[in-house]
Design a protein around this motif. Structure first.
Motif, PDB file in Angstrom:
ATOM      1  N   LEU A 266       4.093   5.686   5.842  1.00 47.79           N
ATOM      2  CA  LEU A 266       4.031   5.574   4.388  1.00 47.79           C
ATOM      3  C   LEU A 266       2.815   4.766   3.960  1.00 47.79           C
ATOM      4  N   LYS A 267       2.011   5.361   3.076  1.00 47.72           N
ATOM      5  CA  LYS A 267       0.828   4.697   2.538  1.00 47.72           C
ATOM      6  C   LYS A 267       1.037   4.412   1.053  1.00 47.72           C
ATOM      7  N   GLU A 268       0.026   3.838   0.424  1.00 56.76           N
ATOM      8  CA  GLU A 268       0.112   3.569  -1.009  1.00 56.76           C
ATOM      9  C   GLU A 268      -0.073   4.883  -1.762  1.00 56.76           C
ATOM     10  N   ALA A 269       0.868   5.224  -2.624  1.00 52.58           N
ATOM     11  CA  ALA A 269       0.850   6.527  -3.286  1.00 52.58           C
ATOM     12  C   ALA A 269      -0.334   6.684  -4.232  1.00 52.58           C
ATOM     13  N   ALA A 270      -0.679   5.649  -4.962  1.00 50.59           N
ATOM     14  CA  ALA A 270      -1.731   5.766  -5.977  1.00 50.59           C
ATOM     15  C   ALA A 270      -3.088   6.082  -5.363  1.00 50.59           C
ATOM     16  N   SER A 271      -3.426   5.449  -4.238  1.00 55.48           N
ATOM     17  CA  SER A 271      -4.743   5.627  -3.624  1.00 55.48           C
ATOM     18  C   SER A 271      -4.722   6.584  -2.442  1.00 55.48           C
ATOM     19  N   GLN A 272      -3.506   6.914  -1.941  1.00 55.67           N
ATOM     20  CA  GLN A 272      -3.369   7.745  -0.743  1.00 55.67           C
ATOM     21  C   GLN A 272      -4.023   7.091   0.471  1.00 55.67           C
ATOM     22  N   ARG A 273      -4.119   5.767   0.435  1.00 52.78           N
ATOM     23  CA  ARG A 273      -4.750   5.041   1.539  1.00 52.78           C
ATOM     24  C   ARG A 273      -3.808   3.956   2.048  1.00 52.78           C
ATOM     25  N   ASP A 274      -4.231   3.291   3.121  1.00 53.44           N
ATOM     26  CA  ASP A 274      -3.442   2.185   3.655  1.00 53.44           C
ATOM     27  C   ASP A 274      -3.343   1.074   2.614  1.00 53.44           C
ATOM     28  N   PHE A 275      -2.242   0.359   2.635  1.00 55.27           N
ATOM     29  CA  PHE A 275      -2.106  -0.807   1.772  1.00 55.27           C
ATOM     30  C   PHE A 275      -3.114  -1.875   2.203  1.00 55.27           C
ATOM     31  N   PHE A 276      -3.571  -2.667   1.238  1.00 58.80           N
ATOM     32  CA  PHE A 276      -4.484  -3.774   1.562  1.00 58.80           C
ATOM     33  C   PHE A 276      -4.108  -4.973   0.702  1.00 58.80           C
TER      34      PHE A 276
END
Length: 287
Positions: A266-276
């Motif tokens: 599961l990644k961050e939905a808004a950016s479609q990238r890894d959480f940071f």
């Protein structure tokens, strides 16, 4: 319109004997495939050939089909992203819907994060905390993530204390699709940059279960029941020394969920990238 422009060449075509149209130049046009038909025709047709009667009729059919379908036409692709792996186009039916957390759920997750931090550090329930909090939704599973943390002093060194709390925003089954949830994380200098192992001295405070995952670390979550609700809340607290690579930057992570033996990252939905999480932006709090 397209059909009018195509008729301008009809005079030249009528003053000479029209050869029979070649079979490979015949294209069927309809509203559903109008754009593809035009592209197919222009690909096959030689520039030096003059349009014949059959082609002129086809021009009108394609033009009419395009005009009919233009109002409701939707492109096959609507987004694209570039990375080291190349350029990727995203299909219309593959674009996930990022559902923002409701204020109610955000408050619940934030309250749980504060409870987790206080209990992990042995602070009184009413002890004031100066923390930074952010929330987001995840890809693949309708889940919300709340991250709360602060920086404090440990002798001559600074350290960051983080709480990560996760819960499903919508319950689509009688069981939790976050069962066995793991935080798969590492350190990074910036969002999207390379993953690095954390500096010596970091620790999982609550729960304490963690393991080396080969270039990353995996931490377990404690699971809690929500009073009056069917959803479960997953929480963990960790401590990170701001040394080595963590003198700047922060941590990056994805959530590993196992749904009926089907692993999802599961990644961050808004950016479609890894959480940071930028640890340098956390407020300082003296414990």
């Amino acid at each position: 319109m397209i059909s009018s422009a195509m008729r301008m060449q009809s005079g030249a075509a009528s003053r000479r004997a029209a050869p029979r149209a070649h079979a490979e130049r015949r294209v069927t046009a309809n509203a559903a495939t109008a754009w593809q038909s035009w592209d197919q025709y222009m690909t096959k047709r030689s520039d030096v050939r003059k349009p014949v009667k059959e082609e002129l009729k086809l021009f009108d059919e394609i033009g009419s089909a395009i005009n009919t379908s233009a109002a409701t036409f939707k492109p096959k692709f609507i987004a694209g992203t570039a990375s080291e792996a190349g350029y990727k186009q995203v299909h219309v039916d593959k674009v996930p819907k990022a559902v923002p957390l409701s204020p109610d759920l955000h408050e619940k997750l934030e309250a749980m994060a504060m409870i987790q931090i206080r209990e992990a550090l042995g602070l009184p329930e009413d002890a004031p905390l100066d923390v930074a909090t952010t929330s987001a939704s995840t890809t693949d599973i309708n889940a919300g993530v709340c991250i709360s943390g602060f920086v404090t002093q440990d002798g001559a060194y600074k350290k960051a204390v983080l709480a990560v709390v996760v819960a499903e925003t919508e319950r689509e089954a009688s069981w939790s699709r976050l069962e066995g949830l793991l935080l798969h994380w590492a350190c990074a200098s910036a969002p999207g940059s390379g993953w690095h192992m954390p500096p010596v001295g970091w620790k999982a405070i609550r729960p304490t279960k963690a393991r080396d995952a080969g270039g990353a670390v995996q931490c377990s979550f404690d699971k809690y029941s929500v009073p009056g609700g069917a959803s479960k809340i997953y929480a963990l607290v960790m401590e990170l020394p701001l040394s080595g690579i963590l003198r700047s930057g922060g941590i990056t992570f994805v959530l590993k969920a196992s749904e009926a033996q089907n692993t999802k990252w599961l990644k961050e939905a808004a950016s479609q990238r890894d959480f940071f999480v930028d640890l340098q932006s956390l407020p300082f709090y003296k414990v």
